[in-house]
Design a protein around this motif. Structure first.
Motif, mmCIF file in Angstrom:
data_model
loop_
_atom_site.group_PDB
_atom_site.id
_atom_site.type_symbol
_atom_site.label_atom_id
_atom_site.label_comp_id
_atom_site.label_asym_id
_atom_site.label_seq_id
_atom_site.Cartn_x
_atom_site.Cartn_y
_atom_site.Cartn_z
ATOM 1 N N ARG A 127 0.833 -1.215 0.000
ATOM 2 C CA ARG A 127 0.000 0.000 0.000
ATOM 3 C C ARG A 127 0.861 1.255 0.000
ATOM 4 O O ARG A 127 0.636 2.179 -0.787
ATOM 5 C CB ARG A 127 -0.905 -0.021 1.226
ATOM 6 C CG ARG A 127 -1.881 1.135 1.302
ATOM 7 C CD ARG A 127 -2.486 1.248 2.684
ATOM 8 N NE ARG A 127 -1.485 1.660 3.657
ATOM 9 C CZ ARG A 127 -1.637 1.539 4.977
ATOM 10 N NH1 ARG A 127 -2.708 0.956 5.481
ATOM 11 N NH2 ARG A 127 -0.678 1.958 5.795
ATOM 12 N N GLU A 128 1.867 1.283 0.872
ATOM 13 C CA GLU A 128 2.732 2.459 0.962
ATOM 14 C C GLU A 128 3.569 2.632 -0.296
ATOM 15 O O GLU A 128 3.814 3.757 -0.747
ATOM 16 C CB GLU A 128 3.640 2.344 2.193
ATOM 17 C CG GLU A 128 2.898 2.398 3.518
ATOM 18 C CD GLU A 128 2.151 3.713 3.699
ATOM 19 O OE1 GLU A 128 2.757 4.771 3.482
ATOM 20 O OE2 GLU A 128 0.950 3.671 4.037
ATOM 21 N N ALA A 129 4.042 1.530 -0.868
ATOM 22 C CA ALA A 129 4.848 1.608 -2.090
ATOM 23 C C ALA A 129 4.035 2.170 -3.253
ATOM 24 O O ALA A 129 4.513 3.019 -4.023
ATOM 25 C CB ALA A 129 5.395 0.228 -2.439
ATOM 26 N N GLN A 131 1.356 4.066 -2.961
ATOM 27 C CA GLN A 131 0.982 5.438 -2.651
ATOM 28 C C GLN A 131 2.135 6.395 -2.936
ATOM 29 O O GLN A 131 1.963 7.472 -3.497
ATOM 30 C CB GLN A 131 0.563 5.531 -1.185
ATOM 31 C CG GLN A 131 -0.403 6.661 -0.889
ATOM 32 C CD GLN A 131 -1.198 6.390 0.374
ATOM 33 O OE1 GLN A 131 -0.677 5.795 1.316
ATOM 34 N NE2 GLN A 131 -2.441 6.816 0.404
ATOM 35 N N ARG A 132 3.340 5.997 -2.558
ATOM 36 C CA ARG A 132 4.497 6.866 -2.745
ATOM 37 C C ARG A 132 4.878 6.996 -4.209
ATOM 38 O O ARG A 132 5.291 8.068 -4.658
ATOM 39 C CB ARG A 132 5.683 6.334 -1.938
ATOM 40 C CG ARG A 132 6.852 7.299 -1.911
ATOM 41 C CD ARG A 132 7.868 6.922 -0.872
ATOM 42 N NE ARG A 132 8.585 5.693 -1.200
ATOM 43 C CZ ARG A 132 9.653 5.253 -0.523
ATOM 44 N NH1 ARG A 132 10.078 5.915 0.526
ATOM 45 N NH2 ARG A 132 10.244 4.141 -0.874
ATOM 46 N N SER A 133 4.720 5.941 -4.967
ATOM 47 C CA SER A 133 5.111 5.978 -6.383
ATOM 48 C C SER A 133 4.037 6.562 -7.290
ATOM 49 O O SER A 133 4.318 6.940 -8.425
ATOM 50 C CB SER A 133 5.450 4.568 -6.858
ATOM 51 O OG SER A 133 4.293 3.741 -6.815
ATOM 52 N N GLY A 134 2.786 6.623 -6.792
ATOM 53 C CA GLY A 134 1.694 7.090 -7.646
ATOM 54 C C GLY A 134 1.319 6.085 -8.714
ATOM 55 O O GLY A 134 0.679 6.417 -9.704
ATOM 56 N N LYS A 135 1.701 4.834 -8.504
ATOM 57 C CA LYS A 135 1.440 3.783 -9.483
ATOM 58 C C LYS A 135 0.268 2.911 -9.065
ATOM 59 O O LYS A 135 -0.161 2.904 -7.913
ATOM 60 C CB LYS A 135 2.684 2.902 -9.649
ATOM 61 C CG LYS A 135 3.927 3.624 -10.132
ATOM 62 C CD LYS A 135 3.823 3.985 -11.597
ATOM 63 C CE LYS A 135 5.117 4.576 -12.111
ATOM 64 N NZ LYS A 135 5.037 4.911 -13.552
ATOM 65 N N ARG A 153 -4.826 -0.312 -6.524
ATOM 66 C CA ARG A 153 -4.252 0.985 -6.173
ATOM 67 C C ARG A 153 -4.468 1.276 -4.690
ATOM 68 O O ARG A 153 -5.346 0.680 -4.044
ATOM 69 C CB ARG A 153 -4.869 2.096 -7.022
ATOM 70 C CG ARG A 153 -6.326 2.369 -6.719
ATOM 71 C CD ARG A 153 -6.845 3.523 -7.561
ATOM 72 N NE ARG A 153 -7.185 3.097 -8.905
ATOM 73 C CZ ARG A 153 -7.465 3.938 -9.894
ATOM 74 N NH1 ARG A 153 -7.403 5.228 -9.685
ATOM 75 N NH2 ARG A 153 -7.790 3.485 -11.077
#
Length: 358
Positions: A127-129, A131-135, A153
């Motif tokens: 989830r955090e990955a 969210q941080r990447s916008g992917k 997402r």
């Protein structure tokens, strides 16, 4: 959350046990079919087309119909035994920008939740990955007797899985596009922009299902033996071809008027900051009450006379003599006013000489 599907979300060698649940609910009203003569419910029965026998659910199976109208029976066990890895695993095969997906391809959203506490860390990591990447992650899963393309997402504290329509399921926009050449002027576009700004931003949280509310009100009225709600005016003027510029201008005026009315109805809390302006306004009359110099009084008298003279001319010149008399009086008053400071100055000088001689 009621689980609709359970399995594993995997990307690379990281595996997250997850369960799938509906992310939305519907407040669509359901109606029953009745026999209008006695209000008996109408039941839908499944009947065999060959012997007209009414069947129970246990007697009903499924079959695939071929192009030559043959029915090939397929059992539930055979479907479960299909060699599909997506039956129990959503395997991420790639990523894309979360905002780049064509909204026409978006289908049903689901909550993707960790299956148990042991899955929390891997779940939060993904989830955090994302969210941080916008992917958004792209994968597939088999559910409800079909395989779905899926988008995963991050949203708030959860992962959202949204099924996608397959590329060949989305029709070409050319089927609905206007035919022929259409010319739009810059003035029409500018006015359309003005209308967009006048209508303002939409807040989706403020919208309600008026149809459902109206049906509930109708049902309540019937239960209580009251009158049914009055029908709304259905004259919307839709479908009429009108002058585009005139319609845009009228729409802008209507939108501005509506926003103005809403602003008037709103409760406004007074702000204390503008008190400085009030103080400035109060200070202005105080300056007027301070003594004026002789030159100021003369100029004021002249301006007043000029205004009165102009007013007399505009009235047709019937009071010219009166104006002249007033002008003479004003000049005499000005001379007397100017003489007073001079007398006071002479008296002070005389007093000074007498004190020196003493």
């Amino acid at each position: 959350m009621r689980s609709l599907w359970s399995g594993t979300l995997s990307f690379g060698l990281v595996a997250v046990p997850v369960k799938l649940g509906s992310a939305v609910s519907s407040h669509k009203l359901g109606f029953r079919q009745i026999h209008t003569a006695d209000h008996g419910r109408v039941r839908l029965q499944k009947v065999c087309a060959l012997d007209e026998q009414v069947l129970t659910q246990a007697e009903i199976g499924r079959a695939y119909e071929t192009a030559d109208d043959q029915l090939i029976e397929i059992s539930d066990d055979e479907l479960k035994a299909l060699p599909l890895p997506t039956a129990k695993t959503i395997e991420v095969s790639g990523f894309l920008d979360a905002d780049s997906v064509d909204f026409l391809k978006l289908d049903t959203p689901y909550f993707l939740a960790p299956a148990d506490a042991a899955a929390n860390k891997a779940y939060v990591l993904m989830r955090e990955a994302l969210q941080r990447s916008g992917k958004a992650a792209v994968g597939k899963l088999a559910m409800h007797n079909s395989e779905h393309l899926a988008l995963v997402r991050a949203h708030d504290d959860v992962l959202i899985l949204q099924t996608l329509r397959w590329p060949d399921e989305v029709k070409s926009t050319s089927e609905a596009a206007p035919t022929g050449k259409v010319n739009i002027t810059d003035a029409e576009l500018d006015l359309a922009d003005t209308l967009i700004n006048a209508l303002g931003e939409a807040d989706l949280e403020e919208y309600t299902d008026n149809y459902a509310e109206a049906v509930q009100a109708l049902v309540s009225a019937k239960v209580e033996g009251g009158e049914a709600p009055a029908a709304a005016d259905g004259s919307g003027g839709g479908g009429k071809v009108v002058d585009l510029m005139a319609a845009l201008e009228a729409s802008v005026a209507q939108a501005r008027s509506a926003r103005s009315d809403n602003a008037t109805d709103a409760t406004v809390t007074p702000i204390k900051k503008p008190a400085k302006k009030t103080a400035a306004k109060r200070a202005a009359p105080a300056q007027k009450s301070t003594p004026k110099s002789n030159d100021t009084k003369k100029s004021t008298a002249k301006k007043t006379t000029a205004k009165k003279t102009a007013a007399t001319k505009s009235a047709g010149g019937t009071a010219t003599k009166t104006t002249a008399t007033k002008t003479t009086v004003t000049k005499t008053t000005a001379k007397k006013t100017a003489a007073k400071p001079a007398k006071k100055a002479a008296a002070k000088t005389a007093a000074g000489k007498s004190s020196r001689s003493a």
